[in-house]
Scaffold this active site. Sequence first.
Site, PDB file in Angstrom:
ATOM      1  N   GLU A 198      50.510 -85.766  16.752  1.00 50.65           N
ATOM      2  CA  GLU A 198      51.067 -87.093  16.485  1.00 50.65           C
ATOM      3  C   GLU A 198      51.486 -87.225  15.025  1.00 50.65           C
ATOM      4  O   GLU A 198      52.523 -87.824  14.719  1.00 50.65           O
ATOM      5  CB  GLU A 198      50.054 -88.166  16.876  1.00 50.65           C
ATOM      6  CG  GLU A 198      49.898 -88.304  18.394  1.00 50.65           C
ATOM      7  CD  GLU A 198      48.635 -89.027  18.818  1.00 50.65           C
ATOM      8  OE1 GLU A 198      47.928 -89.557  17.937  1.00 50.65           O
ATOM      9  OE2 GLU A 198      48.345 -89.046  20.030  1.00 50.65           O
ATOM     10  N   ALA A 220      34.410 -78.168  18.199  1.00 47.93           N
ATOM     11  CA  ALA A 220      35.322 -77.729  19.265  1.00 47.93           C
ATOM     12  C   ALA A 220      36.362 -76.765  18.685  1.00 47.93           C
ATOM     13  O   ALA A 220      36.014 -75.865  17.933  1.00 47.93           O
ATOM     14  CB  ALA A 220      35.948 -78.946  19.947  1.00 47.93           C
ATOM     15  N   ASP A 257      43.272 -80.837  34.419  1.00 47.11           N
ATOM     16  CA  ASP A 257      42.698 -80.507  33.122  1.00 47.11           C
ATOM     17  C   ASP A 257      41.944 -79.186  33.227  1.00 47.11           C
ATOM     18  O   ASP A 257      41.370 -78.848  34.270  1.00 47.11           O
ATOM     19  CB  ASP A 257      41.746 -81.616  32.670  1.00 47.11           C
ATOM     20  CG  ASP A 257      41.252 -81.405  31.246  1.00 47.11           C
ATOM     21  OD1 ASP A 257      40.288 -80.633  31.065  1.00 47.11           O
ATOM     22  OD2 ASP A 257      41.825 -81.981  30.317  1.00 47.11           O
ATOM     23  N   ASN A 314      45.574 -83.830  19.622  1.00 48.42           N
ATOM     24  CA  ASN A 314      46.496 -84.956  19.726  1.00 48.42           C
ATOM     25  C   ASN A 314      46.837 -85.524  18.358  1.00 48.42           C
ATOM     26  O   ASN A 314      47.991 -85.848  18.076  1.00 48.42           O
ATOM     27  CB  ASN A 314      45.895 -86.052  20.606  1.00 48.42           C
ATOM     28  CG  ASN A 314      45.653 -85.598  22.027  1.00 48.42           C
ATOM     29  OD1 ASN A 314      46.382 -84.786  22.562  1.00 48.42           O
ATOM     30  ND2 ASN A 314      44.602 -86.118  22.643  1.00 48.42           N
ATOM     31  N   SER A 315      45.833 -85.650  17.501  1.00 48.39           N
ATOM     32  CA  SER A 315      46.050 -86.239  16.181  1.00 48.39           C
ATOM     33  C   SER A 315      46.995 -85.395  15.337  1.00 48.39           C
ATOM     34  O   SER A 315      47.886 -85.918  14.660  1.00 48.39           O
ATOM     35  CB  SER A 315      44.712 -86.414  15.459  1.00 48.39           C
ATOM     36  OG  SER A 315      43.921 -87.394  16.095  1.00 48.39           O
ATOM     37  N   HIS A 375      41.610 -85.886  26.138  1.00 49.57           N
ATOM     38  CA  HIS A 375      42.156 -85.108  27.247  1.00 49.57           C
ATOM     39  C   HIS A 375      42.972 -85.971  28.201  1.00 49.57           C
ATOM     40  O   HIS A 375      44.035 -85.554  28.654  1.00 49.57           O
ATOM     41  CB  HIS A 375      41.027 -84.421  28.018  1.00 49.57           C
ATOM     42  CG  HIS A 375      40.466 -83.223  27.336  1.00 49.57           C
ATOM     43  ND1 HIS A 375      40.613 -81.951  27.822  1.00 49.57           N
ATOM     44  CD2 HIS A 375      39.760 -83.099  26.179  1.00 49.57           C
ATOM     45  CE1 HIS A 375      40.019 -81.087  27.008  1.00 49.57           C
ATOM     46  NE2 HIS A 375      39.484 -81.770  26.013  1.00 49.57           N
ATOM     47  N   GLN A 406      38.753 -77.413  16.547  1.00 51.98           N
ATOM     48  CA  GLN A 406      39.445 -78.070  15.440  1.00 51.98           C
ATOM     49  C   GLN A 406      39.740 -77.148  14.256  1.00 51.98           C
ATOM     50  O   GLN A 406      40.734 -77.345  13.543  1.00 51.98           O
ATOM     51  CB  GLN A 406      38.654 -79.307  15.007  1.00 51.98           C
ATOM     52  CG  GLN A 406      38.663 -80.385  16.087  1.00 51.98           C
ATOM     53  CD  GLN A 406      37.597 -81.437  15.917  1.00 51.98           C
ATOM     54  OE1 GLN A 406      36.924 -81.509  14.896  1.00 51.98           O
ATOM     55  NE2 GLN A 406      37.401 -82.262  16.943  1.00 51.98           N
TER      56      GLN A 406
END
EC number: 2.4.1.-
Length: 488
Positions: A377, A392, A127, A373-374, A23, A394
């Site tokens: 990216e 979560a 956030d 993020n992954s 985060h 995912q």
Amino acid sequence: MVATCNNGEILHVLFLPFLSAGHFIPLVNAARLFASRGVKATILTTPHNALLFRSTIDDDVRISGFPISIVTIKFPSAEVGLPEGIESFNSATSPEMPHKIFYALSLLQKPMEDKIRELRPDCIFSDMYFPWTVDIADELHIPRILYNLSAYMCYSIMHNLKVYRPHKQPNLDESQSFVVPGLPDEIKFKLSQLTDDLRKSDDQKTVFDELLEQVEDSEERSYGIVHDTFYELEPAYVDYYQKLKKPKCWHFGPLSHFASKIRSKELISEHNNNEIVIDWLNAQKPKSVLYVSFGSMARFPESQLNEIAQALDASNVPFIFVLRPNEETASWLPVGNLEDKTKKGLYIKGWVPQLTIMEHSATGGFMTHCGTNSVLEAITFGVPMITWPLYADQFYNEKVVEVRGLGIKIGIDVWNEGIEITGPVIESAKIREAIERLMISNGSEEIINIRDRVMAMSKMAQNATNEGGSSWNNLTALIQHIKNYNLN
């Protein structure tokens, strides 16, 4: 160029990142972007979290002259029974620590509110897990911008699951697939893949479920919402989601790539493993290396780690497997493999320069837990994925990869309630099959198409952050909206 308010003062935005690397990295990068546009950016966090990115921020000031700073609030370690230095969920070393960190967050609210009143910003960029910031923004008569980590597609899925409740149909088995209604694409889930808050009855709600309800309420009361994504990745979902939500929405991602254009690619610059990783990658053939990382929080049982290690060894594919800093490896890791660059693969403990790995010409695939993020990216640098979602949001993030055709799935069906991974162990044969399918079957039509699509999307991501691109223009528009708010 300095961004000013109507009274001639420099526009001041306060950024409040959550205490988790997944985060705080994008939110701190957002602060750097604002500062690069002449906005005074203040990051409010705790001392040990600040240490992770302080050198980068100091260089932004020293080298680039950006109006950016860090303000810290003492973390209540003693009050919640945590050792000094454990100030984020990533630094937790036992299953009990995350609960204590959550408790610490509640104790931090008042001192953070007091500091915000003292700093008197023109806007709060918060956030999502600080829902109380909407109240302090109202008190100060300033806009509150909520930062949402996930893509528009993910939030559209979650919204429609809550509204249409297809998972509540009678006699639905855990293994049966169902379609989420109302979305631009046909997207299917199994009941076992859904987050716990959707499957529980009201009388089973936890403290975290209550926090999610507060987050949802604060969204409706916010001036706007920012997503770390770019229009070209999910145009139908940008348009769809913006029609669903009352607050204005902006997107200026990929934040990691956008921020890297400022000066530094890696926000957290102190990687002890940099030299080992880069030297080893330089010795590999183009597109030959599989990068394996499940984030810094997931805790696999040793039996699962052993199956992954066996699959990597049997595949004969060069690899980098990133482990948690305190991972116990003695019982399953082949002797001598840890950080031994003479081997065909690297097992690395702790932080690695992920963006540098993604960008390297030797990297040809990424086995990922589908953290937001992954995934972003990997798309940014054109790396196809093997998806292995864990907990979560995912499983929702995996749908971005699936719908856009940017990777292949291991085939995980069971969502985990927390970072302790307790789902069925995936056998090495199944893992090896996925590795070889992506990394060795490069001549197959399926893999050629995946690689072509992810490279095309990579170019779109990078163009979005160029001057005049969709993300560049969205950032410009958001700053102007904040200025205009302060004119009223």
